[in-house]
Write a protein that holds these residues in place. Structure first.
Motif, PDB file in Angstrom:
ATOM      1  N   UNK A  95       8.588  -7.592   3.102  1.00 33.18           N
ATOM      2  CA  UNK A  95       9.393  -7.423   1.891  1.00 33.18           C
ATOM      3  C   UNK A  95      10.499  -6.323   2.373  1.00 33.18           C
ATOM      4  N   UNK A  96      10.147  -5.191   3.052  1.00 33.18           N
ATOM      5  CA  UNK A  96      10.882  -3.975   3.054  1.00 33.18           C
ATOM      6  C   UNK A  96      11.802  -3.643   4.231  1.00 33.18           C
ATOM      7  N   UNK A  97      11.237  -4.501   5.358  1.00 30.46           N
ATOM      8  CA  UNK A  97      11.606  -4.131   6.601  1.00 30.46           C
ATOM      9  C   UNK A  97      12.609  -5.349   6.860  1.00 30.46           C
TER      10      UNK A  97
ATOM     11  N   UNK B 296       8.850  -3.991  -6.123  1.00 32.08           N
ATOM     12  CA  UNK B 296       7.303  -3.910  -6.331  1.00 32.08           C
ATOM     13  C   UNK B 296       6.685  -5.370  -7.022  1.00 32.08           C
ATOM     14  N   UNK B 297       7.195  -5.533  -8.099  1.00 30.53           N
ATOM     15  CA  UNK B 297       6.681  -6.870  -8.752  1.00 30.53           C
ATOM     16  C   UNK B 297       6.418  -7.997  -7.727  1.00 30.53           C
ATOM     17  N   UNK B 298       7.719  -8.115  -6.730  1.00 26.01           N
ATOM     18  CA  UNK B 298       7.723  -9.193  -5.849  1.00 26.01           C
ATOM     19  C   UNK B 298       6.441  -8.823  -4.878  1.00 26.01           C
ATOM     20  N   UNK B 299       6.348  -7.605  -4.242  1.00 23.05           N
ATOM     21  CA  UNK B 299       5.138  -7.540  -3.471  1.00 23.05           C
ATOM     22  C   UNK B 299       3.820  -7.608  -4.004  1.00 23.05           C
ATOM     23  N   UNK B 300       3.593  -7.180  -5.252  1.00 19.70           N
ATOM     24  CA  UNK B 300       2.415  -7.443  -5.658  1.00 19.70           C
ATOM     25  C   UNK B 300       2.301  -8.995  -6.035  1.00 19.70           C
TER      26      UNK B 300
ATOM     27  N   UNK C 158      -6.010  -1.222  -7.573  1.00 22.80           N
ATOM     28  CA  UNK C 158      -4.698  -1.250  -7.959  1.00 22.80           C
ATOM     29  C   UNK C 158      -3.668  -1.625  -6.791  1.00 22.80           C
ATOM     30  N   UNK C 159      -3.185  -2.828  -7.019  1.00 27.07           N
ATOM     31  CA  UNK C 159      -2.202  -3.442  -5.936  1.00 27.07           C
ATOM     32  C   UNK C 159      -0.879  -2.721  -6.104  1.00 27.07           C
ATOM     33  N   UNK C 160      -0.549  -2.309  -7.320  1.00 27.98           N
ATOM     34  CA  UNK C 160       0.671  -1.639  -7.552  1.00 27.98           C
ATOM     35  C   UNK C 160       0.717  -0.242  -6.726  1.00 27.98           C
ATOM     36  N   UNK C 161      -0.558   0.294  -6.918  1.00 27.95           N
ATOM     37  CA  UNK C 161      -0.640   1.819  -6.293  1.00 27.95           C
ATOM     38  C   UNK C 161      -0.711   1.515  -4.922  1.00 27.95           C
ATOM     39  N   UNK C 162      -1.148   0.545  -4.195  1.00 28.03           N
ATOM     40  CA  UNK C 162      -1.312   0.598  -2.701  1.00 28.03           C
ATOM     41  C   UNK C 162       0.383   0.264  -2.363  1.00 28.03           C
ATOM     42  N   UNK C 163       0.846  -0.818  -2.997  1.00 34.61           N
ATOM     43  CA  UNK C 163       2.500  -0.978  -2.587  1.00 34.61           C
ATOM     44  C   UNK C 163       3.150   0.412  -2.691  1.00 34.61           C
TER      45      UNK C 163
END
Length: 493
Positions: free
Chosen positions: A491-493, A454-458, A433-438
Motif C-alpha cells: 500500500x505504501x511503497x 489507513x482504511x484501505x490497509x485495514x 487493533x489492526x488500525x494501531x498496527x498499521x
C-alpha cells in the motif's frame, strides 16, 4: 502494575510474587473493573401491583413474589462502564510523576503490543510537558507457556459450572453478576484535561444461557509420548540435533522455517472421529502398542512438510536400527526393547497386558506425521495429504531405520452443545487493533498516511485474515502483525 482487580486478586498476586522471590517497592492493581452508571428496576405500576398482591392469601402471596422476582429480572436495566487496564496504568504513572517531580527518567516493560503503542505516545507526551527527560520502553517477548492439559480442563469445567450456577440464580429472579464493580477511582484535578479514562466502553449485562459441555473425538490414530514429541519437534522447523537423523525435504533446504507452525500434537491420523468397532478391533483397540517406522520426507506447495510412515508388523531387526521408546530411551534391537520393558518397566508399555496394534488407515491415503506448515501462506495440517513425492530419509550417522513406539488413542476435545443463544448471539470482540498496527508500521517508516490509506490497509488486512481463517485474537498478534507489514509494503511503497 497489574491489570487484575485488586480487591479480588491482591492476595493471590502477593503469593505469586513471594513464590518467585521478587521484591517490589509498590504493586499497583486495578481498583475496579466496572462502574455502575445507571440502574432502573420495576415501574411504579408494577410496584402498585405488588402492594395489592401482598393483601392476598399466603399461597397467592408466594406465587406473586415469585412473579415479582421474575419481573424484576426481566425489566431491570443496569449500565456499566468498563475500565481499561491501560487507563489505570496511565493514571497511576501520571500520579507518580506529579507527586515526585524529581523523577526525570522512566523505564517501562510491557508485553502487550496495543499497550506498548499507547505507552510510547504517553512517554513522548511526558517529555514534551517537561515531566520527564528520558523515557525508555522495553517490549517483553517471552515464549508461550502452556498449562498442564488436565489442570486446564479442570479449570474450564469449574468455570462452566460457576456460569451454570449463575444461570440458575438469574432464572429464579436473582441479580445479574458483574465482577469487580466499584466506584469510579478519584481523579486529581491536575489530570482532568488529559482524558485518561477515555475511551471507555459501556455495556448492559444480559441473561446468561446454560452451557452444556460434551466430549468430542477429533480423530483416532497413533499418539506419541512427550519424549517422542520433543524428539520430533527438534527437526520440525529444520533445526538439526547432534544426531541429525531427519532432514527436511531437499526443496526446503536453506529456507527459514522458524515462523512455521508445529502442530500441538505430532501424531498419525488413522480415521477422523470415533473409530467403528470392527475397524478399532482390526488395528488392535485403544491402548494397543504400535511400532511406527519413518520411511521418507515430503512437502507440498513449499509451505508444509511431513514424514511418511508405515507400521512394523514383523519385528525383524535391521542394521543401523534405532527404536525410540516412549520414555526417550533408544534401542538397537526389539529384543533389547522388550527385555527392558519386562525387566524394570522403564517404559509406559506393559507388554503383558497391552496388545500390539497395527498402523492401517481406514480410507485410502498415505500414513504420515505432519511436521510443520506455513500458516501465513494459507497452509493447514490437512494439506499434508496432498504430498505425492517422497524422499528417503537421510542421516549423517548412517541410521537407515528409525522406529517410534506409539499407542492407538483418541484425540478428545471438549465442546459446547449447539444452542440457540438468541439475544446473546453477538459479534466476537476484536482483541488486536489492526488500525494501531498499521499506524505503528507507518510510523516506523516515517510515513504520514491519510485516513483513506489507513482504511484501505485495514480492509486489505481483514481480507487476508478472512482468507487465511485467522481470528482476531491476542494469541494471533504476531501473525496479524506480519500480515499488516505485508499489506503496508504493497500500500505504501
Amino acid at each position: 502494575m497489574d491489570g487484575r482487580n485488586g480487591p479480588v486478586y491482591s492476595d493471590q498476586i502477593l503469593r505469586m510474587v513471594k513464590a518467585k522471590g521478587l521484591d517490589f517497592d509498590l504493586i499497583a492493581t486495578k481498583p475496579t473493573t466496572a462502574i455502575l452508571l445507571e440502574s432502573s428496576n420495576m415501574s411504579q405500576k408494577e410496584s402498585s401491583n405488588k402492594d395489592q398482591m401482598e393483601s392476598s392469601s399466603k399461597n397467592q402471596k408466594e406465587s406473586s413474589n415469585k412473579n415479582q422476582k421474575e419481573s424484576f429480572n426481566k425489566n431491570q436495566k443496569e449500565v456499566y462502564r468498563k475500565i481499561h487496564t491501560f487507563s489505570i496504568k496511565h493514571e497511576f504513572l501520571y500520579n507518580v510523576l506529579l507527586e515526585y517531580p524529581s523523577i526525570r527518567h522512566m523505564r517501562v516493560w510491557d508485553d502487550r503490543i496495543e499497550q506498548i503503542t499507547k505507552f510510547r505516545r504517553a512517554g513522548a507526551d511526558w517529555i514534551q510537558r517537561k515531566m520527564l527527560d528520558t523515557f525508555e520502553l522495553t517490549e517483553v517477548n517471552l515464549p508461550p507457556r502452556y498449562m498442564d492439559h488436565e489442570r486446564e480442563k479442570a479449570l474450564v469445567l469449574a468455570m462452566v459450572a460457576a456460569h451454570n450456577q449463575q444461570v440458575g440464580v438469574e432464572s429464579r429472579g436473582g441479580p445479574m453478576m458483574v465482577s469487580g464493580v466499584a466506584p469510579m477511582p478519584p481523579d486529581r484535578p491536575e489530570l482532568k484535561e488529559f482524558d485518561i479514562w477515555e475511551p471507555y466502553v459501556t455495556y448492559i449485562p444480559q441473561r446468561r444461557a446454560l452451557i452444556e459441555m460434551v466430549r468430542l473425538v477429533r480423530y483416532t490414530g497413533v499418539k506419541f509420548s512427550a519424549s517422542i514429541q520433543s524428539f520430533l519437534e527438534g527437526f520440525a522447523r529444520g533445526g538439526s540435533r547432534e544426531t541429525n537423523m531427519i532432514k527436511t525435504p531437499s526443496s526446503l533446504e536453506g529456507r527459514d522455517l522458524t515462523s512455521w507452525v508445529v502442530p500441538d500434537e505430532l501424531h498419525v491420523t488413522l480415521c477422523l472421529g470415533v473409530a467403528p468397532e470392527d475397524y478399532l478391533a482390526a488395528i488392535g483397540g485403544l491402548g494397543a502398542t504400535v511400532f511406527v517406522e519413518i520411511e521418507a520426507v515430503g512437502e507440498a506447495d513449499g509451505n508444509i512438510w511431513a514424514l511418511k510412515v508405515k507400521g512394523v508388523d514383523t519385528l525383524v531387526d535391521s542394521e543401523n536400527q534405532i527404536i525410540i521408546a516412549p520414555n526417550g530411551m533408544q534401542y538397537s534391537t526389539f529384543d533389547a526393547f522388550f527385555s527392558d520393558c519386562k525387566r524394570n518397566g522403564s517404559t509406559p508399555i506393559d507388554i503383558g497386558t497391552q496388545p500390539l496394534g497395527h498402523l492401517r488407515l481406514r480410507k485410502e491415503g498415505v500414513p504420515h506425521i505432519t511436521m510443520a506448515y506455513d500458516r501465513v501462506q494459507g497452509s493447514r495440517p490437512v494439506a499434508a495429504s496432498k504430498i505425492t513425492v517422497w524422499e528417503p530419509i537421510t542421516s549423517t550417522k548412517g541410521a537407515r531405520r528409525i522406529i517410534l513406539v506409539g499407542t492407538i488413542g483418541e484425540k478428545q476435545l471438549y465442546g459446547i452443545k449447539s444452542q440457540n443463544l438468541g439475544h446473546l448471539a453477538v459479534v466476537h470482540r476484536a482483541e488486536v487493533s489492526i488500525a494501531e498496527l498499521v499506524k505503528k508500521c507507518a510510523s516506523e517508516r516515517s510515513l504520514k498516511i491519510s485516513g483513506r490509506q489507513l482504511g484501505s490497509a485495514i480492509k486489505e488486512t481483514q481480507k487476508e485474515m478472512e482468507r487465511l481463517s485467522i481470528e482476531n485474537k491476542a494469541h494471533n498478534t504476531e501473525t496479524i502483525t506480519t500480515l499488516v507489514n505485508n499489506v503496508c509494503d504493497k500500500e505504501f511503497d
